[in-house]
Design a protein around this motif. Structure first.
Motif, mmCIF file in Angstrom:
data_model
loop_
_atom_site.group_PDB
_atom_site.id
_atom_site.type_symbol
_atom_site.label_atom_id
_atom_site.label_comp_id
_atom_site.label_asym_id
_atom_site.label_seq_id
_atom_site.Cartn_x
_atom_site.Cartn_y
_atom_site.Cartn_z
ATOM 1 N N ASP A 162 46.399 41.149 37.253
ATOM 2 C CA ASP A 162 45.608 41.647 38.383
ATOM 3 C C ASP A 162 46.430 41.697 39.658
ATOM 4 O OD1 ASP A 162 43.027 42.434 39.600
ATOM 5 O OD2 ASP A 162 43.250 40.520 40.660
ATOM 6 N N GLY A 219 46.157 45.614 30.990
ATOM 7 C CA GLY A 219 44.874 45.158 31.511
ATOM 8 C C GLY A 219 43.710 45.522 30.605
ATOM 9 N N ASP A 236 41.485 47.871 30.675
ATOM 10 C CA ASP A 236 40.236 48.209 31.365
ATOM 11 C C ASP A 236 40.357 49.645 31.890
ATOM 12 O OD1 ASP A 236 38.051 48.509 33.063
ATOM 13 O OD2 ASP A 236 38.158 46.448 33.800
ATOM 14 N N GLY A 246 44.089 37.785 32.191
ATOM 15 C CA GLY A 246 43.557 39.133 32.269
ATOM 16 C C GLY A 246 44.339 40.142 31.458
ATOM 17 N N HIS A 255 44.042 41.747 28.706
ATOM 18 C CA HIS A 255 43.075 42.061 27.653
ATOM 19 C C HIS A 255 43.679 42.955 26.571
ATOM 20 C CE1 HIS A 255 40.146 40.051 30.068
ATOM 21 N NE2 HIS A 255 40.280 40.911 31.069
#
Length: 930
Positions: A472, A510, A512, A681, A683
C-alpha cells in the motif's frame, strides 16, 4: 593424438612440486578422444597458478601451438570487454575472416571500431567464430589468468566460449583465486585446485631460489609461508644479509600478506622515476598495451625504462605482442599505493588523452583524473552508464553513475544520478544494501530531487516492498511521484516508463481491481502513444480474461523480435504468462537462467527467468525441473536479500507437492505464503496460495476444502477481475462444486467462464472452459463437449490438465455404460498420471478403471520410443549408476544439462525415476535412436 596434446607436454619446466598438476593437465588436454577442452585452475593467492600457466604456455608455443593470453586487472574490472581486448590483440588483423555482422560487433566490443553496442550473445558468438576459424590454420591455447579480476562482459564471453570447444582445435586454461568472487561461472567445467606445496617441496624451492639462506632460516620461512610458492620465493628478498643467515635476526612475526605487500612496495619504490611512471600508467590502464602506455607518457618514458622492473622480477614484457604483465596483482596494487594522488590523476588524464575513440574507458579515466566537480566529465560518465546498461552491465552502470554523481557541480544533478544508480541497483544488480545507501545519499544531497524524482520513488517503492512487503505505501508513493512529475507524460521519458512498469507489478501484487485505475489513466495519457511492451503487459497480465485476446497479435510481434536484453526477456515473459506463451521463447528464458548462474545477468532478471521457466515446466508436467528451479530461486532470494519474491517460488513448490500428494509439504508452504502476504496486503500472493491449496485438496478427495479455497480465489459465477490466476482455478472450482452437490454454483461459474475471453487466450485455457461446460452438462450431451476439449491442438503442452479431463470424460462414459470408451479414456489418463507421479490422481483413475471392470495396469506403457543418440548415451550411462556430475564430466557437458536431458528421457521411456532406466532400456529391444 589431439592437436593440443603438444601444448602440455612439459618434461622439464623448472617448477617445483607441480609434477602431479602438470601431469593432470597433460592428460586432460592430451586425451585423444576429446577435441577441444576447457580446464580451470584455482588456488590461494601466490600458490603458483601463474607459474603453471606460464609453463603450459611455453610448452605450447614451443610445439607450434598459438597461445592467446589475458589476465584480469583490478583497475579494469569496471571496463567492459577490457579482458577480451587483451586476449584478441594478436588477432586484430584476422577480424576480416568474419562476416560483416560478427566482425563489426567484435570490433566495437573490443574498442577498435565504432557503432552501436552489440548484444552480448552476438559478441560471444563472434569471438567463438573468430577463434574457431583461426584454429583451422594453427591450434590455439587460450590462457587466462586472474579470472575474478576480469570485467564481467569478458567473463561472459569466456564462459560462452569455454563451453563450446568440443570438436575444435582450441584449448582453454584459466586460473582464479580460490574463494574470490567472480563473474565467471565454473559450473560444468573441470576444475583443478592447486594445493600449497608440501614441506619437502617448499624447502627445495627456497633452496633453489635463495641458496644463501641458512637451513634454520629456510625452515622458518617454510613454516611461515605454509607452502605458498610466491611467499617462499619473495619473503627471503625482504630479509637483510644478516637475516638470511641468522635465525635470531629474523623478526618474530611475519604476517604473510602484510610482508608480501611491504616487500612489493619497497621493490617498486627503488625503481627509477621513468620506470615507476610506466608501471603506474600500466597498472591504471590495465590492458597491458605498451603502445597506449608509451603514448600516455608523452615521450617521458619508453619500453627501455621497464628493464629495471623486469630485472627485479616485477613485470614481464612480451616482445612479440608488446604487452606488459605484472608478475602478481599485488605488484600493480603496490605501484598505485606508492603513487601520490596528483601522480595518479596525471596518469589517468594521460590515459584519457590517448583513448579518445573509446568513450567508456576515456570517461572512466577522466572521472578518476578530475580533482573536483566537472559537469562535462559527469555527463560523459552518465552516457557511459547508459551504454553499459544497454549491454546488460548493470553493475558497471551503477559504478559510472555513482562516479558521475560525485563529479556533479549541481546538487540536483548529483541527487538525480545517485537516485538513478539506486534504481538500477534495486531493479537489476541484487545489491540492495548499496542501493539503500545510494538512495539515502540522493536525499541528503538534494532532498527535493532525492524524494521526488521518479527513479528515487521507484527505488524507494521497491525497497519498501522487499523489506516490509508494504504494498500500500509503495503504491501510494509511486502513484504520487508520477502524478507530481514534470515528465508531461512523454512516452520517451525512460524514468516514467520504468516507474509505470513497476506500478504494473505493484497493482498485480495488490490483487485489487481499483489499484489499476490510476495506472490505466497514466498510460492513456502517454504521448504520442504507450510503448508497445507496456501496453501489452497491461492487457495480458492485468485482467487477461477480459482484455488479453486483443493483445495477442502484438504479443506475437514482441516475441518474434525478442533479443538478448535481460529486461526485455523477462518483461515479455511477464506478458506471456497467462496467455500460455512462455514456451514460444523458452530458449531465451533458459539462456537468461544460464547467464544468471554464470553471473553475467542481473540477479533480479535471473529471478524473473526462474519464475517463468518454473511455471512453464509445471504446466508441461516437468515437475522435478519446476521444483528444482524454485529451490534455486529461493536460494537466490536468500543470498541477495530479495525476500519479497520468495512466495512465488514457494507457490511452485506447493503446487508440485500438492499434485503429487504431499499434502503436508504443500500445506506448510501455502501457510507460509498466506502468513507473510496477508498483513502486508500482498493479495496477489495469497491468491496463488489459494490455487495451490485447491489442487492439493482435490487430489486428496477433500472436495469441500477444495471448494472453499477455490471460492476464495474467485467467487462462483464470476471470473475474478484483475486476478488472472483465477483462470487457472476455473476447472478446479467447478469440479469441487459438482462433487459437493453445488450444481447451481457450478453452472453459474461455467457460464461466467464461457462468457469471458479466456478461451481466446490459449488452447490450455480453452480446454478449461470446455471442461467446465462438460462437467455441468447433464447426461450424454456432455460427451461431444469433452471430445471437443480433448481434440484441441498441442495436448503434450498441458499433460496434467488433459489427463484430468480424460478422467472426467471416462467417469461420465462409465456412468453412461459406454464401458469400452470409458476404459480407453481412463487408461490414457492413468498412464499420464503415473508418468507425472501424480499419486492422488493415479488412485482416482485406478478406482474408476476397476469400477469399469478392468484391472489397472501396473505402469503406463510407453509408445514408440525415439531417443536421440545423445539421449541414448546419457540414459545408458545413468543406468550404470553414474551420477549426473560423472556423466557430465565424461561428455563434457554441465550437470544441469544432463539433468534436463534425463527429465526429457523419462517420459519417452514411460518411467518416472532413474531406478527404472535399466529395465526401460532393455525393453527398447534394439530400437533405433532417433
Amino acid at each position: 593424438m589431439n592437436d593440443l596434446d603438444s601444448a602440455v607436454r612439459l618434461p622439464s619446466t623448472g617448477l617445483v612440486g607441480r609434477d602431479r598438476d602438470l601431469a593432470f593437465i597433460d592428460s586432460f588436454f592430451g586425451n585423444s578422444e576429446v577435441q577441444g577442452a576447457a580446464l580451470l585452475l584455482s588456488g590461494e593467492a601466490g600458490v603458483g597458478k601463474t607459474a603453471v600457466l606460464d609453463a603450459v604456455a611455453t610448452g605450447a608455443a614451443r610445439d607450434g601451438v598459438r597461445v592467446l593470453r589475458a589476465a584480469g586487472v583490478q583497475f579494469e574490472a569496471d571496463i567492459s570487454y577490457a579482458g577480451l581486448n587483451q586476449l584478441l590483440v594478436p588477432l586484430f588483423d584476422d577480424f576480416d575472416i568474419l562476416d560483416d555482422v560478427h566482425r563489426d560487433a567484435l570490433r566495437v566490443a573490443v574498442g577498435i571500431g565504432s557503432g552501436p553496442a552489440p548484444d552480448r550473445l552476438l559478441t560471444s558468438t563472434a569471438a567463438l567464430l573468430l577463434l574457431r576459424l583461426t584454429s583451422v590454420r594453427t591450434p590455439l591455447l587460450i590462457v587466462v589468468d586472474d579470472l575474478p579480476w576480469l570485467d564481467r562482459a569478458t567473463n561472459a564471453v569466456l564462459g560462452f566460449v569455454a563451453r563450446r570447444l568440443i570438436g575444435s582445435r582450441i584449448g582453454f586454461l584459466g586460473a582464479s583465486r580460490a574463494g574470490s568472487d567472480s563473474f565467471f561461472e565454473p559450473s560444468g567445467l573441470t576444475t583443478r585446485r592447486l594445493e600449497p606445496l608440501d614441506d619437502t617441496s617448499s624447502a627445495e624451492l627456497v633452496s633453489l631460489a635463495h641458496p644463501d639462506v641458512s637451513p634454520a632460516v629456510r625452515r622458518r620461512i617454510v613454516a611461515e609461508a605454509r607452502g605458498n610458492p610466491l611467499a617462499l620465493v619473495e619473503l627471503p628478498m625482504a630479509l637483510s644479509s644478516e637475516q638470511r643467515t641468522t635465525l635470531a635476526a629474523v623478526p618474530a612475526v611475519l604476517p604473510l600478506s602484510e610482508r608480501l605487500q611491504a616487500m612489493f612496495a619497497s621493490r617498486v619504490a627503488g625503481l627509477p622515476g621513468p620506470s615507476r611512471e610506466m608501471l603506474l600508467i600500466a597498472a591504471l590502464d590495465g590492458t597491458g598495451d605498451l603502445a597506449a602506455v608509451e603514448a600516455a607518457t608523452d615521450g617521458r618514458a619508453s619500453v627501455d625504462d621497464l628493464v629495471p622492473a623486469e630485472q627485479n622480477r616485477l613485470v614481464t614484457v612480451s616482445a612479440d605482442n608488446r604487452r606488459l604483465l605484472f608478475r602478481h596483482p599485488l605488484i600493480g596494487s603496490a605501484v598505485v599505493d606508492l603513487a601520490t594522488a596528483s601522480e595518479r590523476r596525471r596518469a589517468h588524464q594521460a590515459l584519457a588523452g590517448v583513448l579518445g575513440d573509446q568513450l567508456e574507458r576515456q570517461a572512466w579515466h577522466l572521472g578518476e583524473a578530475a580533482a573536483g566537480p566537472d559537469e562535462t566529465v559527469a555527463a560523459l560518465l552518465e552516457e557511459a552508464a547508459r551504454r553499459r546498461l544497454r549491454r546488460g552491465d548493470a553493475l558497471g552502470a551503477v559504478a559510472a553513475l555513482t562516479r558521475a554523481a560525485g563529479l556533479s557541480p549541481a546538487a540536483a544533478d548529483e541527487s538525480r544520478r545517485l537516485a538513478e544508480a539506486a534504481y538500477v541497483g534495486v531493479d537489476s544488480t541484487g545489491e540492495l544494501e548499496d542501493a539503500t545507501r545510494l538512495l539515502a545519499g540522493a536525499r541528503m544531497v538534494h532532498p527535493a530531487t532525492g524524494h521526488e524524482s521518479l527513479h528515487a520513488a521507484a527505488a524507494s517503492a521497491f525497497l519498501l516492498i522487499n523489506r516490509d512487503g508494504d504494498i500500500d505505501t509503495a503504491y501510494r508513493l509511486l502513484v504520487g511521484a508520477i502524478e507530481a512529475g514534470q515528465h508531461g507524460y512523454d512516452a520517451s521519458d525512460a524514468a516514467l516508463i520504468e516507474a509505470l512498469h513497476l506500478l504494473v507489478l505493484l497493482c498485480w501484487y495488490g490483487g485489487d481491481a481499483k489499484l489499476w485505475r490510476p495506472l490505466i489513466a497514466f498510460v492513456d495519457r502517454l504521448t504520442p502513444e504507450p510503448p508497445e511492451l507496456l501496453w501489452v503487459i497491461i492487457k495480458t497480465f492485468g485482467d487477461p480474461a477480459r482484455t488479453g485476446p486483443g493483445a495477442l497479435p502484438r504479443l506475437t510481434k514482441l516475441i518474434d523480435a525478442l533479443g538478448d536484453d535481460p529486461t526485455q526477456v523477462v518483461r515479455v515473459g511477464t506478458a506471456a504468462v497467462f496467455p500460455d506463451r512462455l514456451g514460444d521463447f523458452r530458449w531465451a528464458t533458459r539462456r537468461l537462467v544460464e547467464q544468471g548462474r554464470a553471473g553475467t545477468a542481473p540477479v533480479r532478471r535471473h529471478l524473473g527467468a526462474l519464475m517463468h521457466l518454473g511455471l512453464d515446466y509445471f504446466h508441461l508436467g516437468r515437475w522435478d525441473d519446476a521444483a528444482e528451479l524454485a529451490a534455486e530461486g529461493l536460494r537466490l532470494c536468500v543470498d541477495h536479500d530479495y525476500r519479497f519474491f520468495a512466495w512465488y517460488f514457494q507457490y511452485i513448490q506447493a503446487a508440485v507437492a500438492g499434485v503429487r500428494g504431499d499434502e503436508e509439504t504443500s500445506a506448510a508452504l501455502t501457510e507460509e505464503i498466506v502468513r507473510w502476504a496477508t498483513p502486508r496486503g500482498t493479495h496477489g500472493a495469497r491468491f496463488f496460495a489459494c490455487h495451490a491449496r485447491t489442487l492439493a485438496a482435490l487430489g486428496s478427495g477433500d472436495f469441500e476444502t477444495a471448494y472453499r479455497h477455490g471460492s476464495a480465489l474467485s467467487t462462483p459465477g464470476t471470473v475474478a477481475p484483475y486476478v488472472p490466476i483465477a483462470m487457472w482455478g476455473t476447472m478446479d472450482l467447478v469440479e469441487a462444486a459438482v462433487r459437493t452437490g453445488r450444481d447451481k454454483e457450478a453452472a453459474a461459474h461455467a457460464t461466467a467462464v464461457r462468457e469471458s475471453e479466456m478461451a481466446g487466450l490459449s488452447p490450455r485455457l480453452e480446454l478449461l472452459v470446455l471442461a467446465c461446460e462438460a462437467l455441468t452438462t447433464p447426461g450424454e450431451a456432455a460427451v461431444p463437449v469433452f471430445e471437443r476439449a480433448l481434440s484441441l491442438p498441442g495436448p503434450e503442452r498441458r499433460p496434467f490438465d488433459v489427463a484430468r479431463v480424460r478422467l472426467f470424460h471416462g467417469e461420465r462414459l462409465r456412468r453412461l455404460r459406454a464401458t469400452a470408451e470409458a476404459r480407453e479414456q481412463l487408461t490414457l489418463a492413468l498412464e499420464v498420471f503415473q508418468r507425472l507421479g501424480a499419486k492422488p490422481w493415479v488412485t482416482r483413475a485406478t478406482a474408476e478403471l476397476r469400477a469399469s471392470g478392468q484391472s489397472a495396469p501396473a505402469a503406463a506403457h510407453p509408445g514408440t520410443v525415439a531417443l536421440t543418440a545423445q539421449e541414448l548415451q546419457i540414459a545408458t550411462l545413468a543406468a550404470t549408476g553414474l551420477t549426473n556430475k560423472q556423466i557430465a564430466e565424461r561428455l563434457f557437458l554441465s550437470h544441469r544439462t544432463i539433468g534436463t536431458h534425463l527429465y526429457q528421457i523419462y517420459p519417452k521411456l514411460g518411467i518416472t525415476s532413474r531406478a527404472a532406466l535399466r529395465d526401460a532400456l532393455s525393453r527398447l529391444d534394439g530400437h533405433d535412436a532417433g
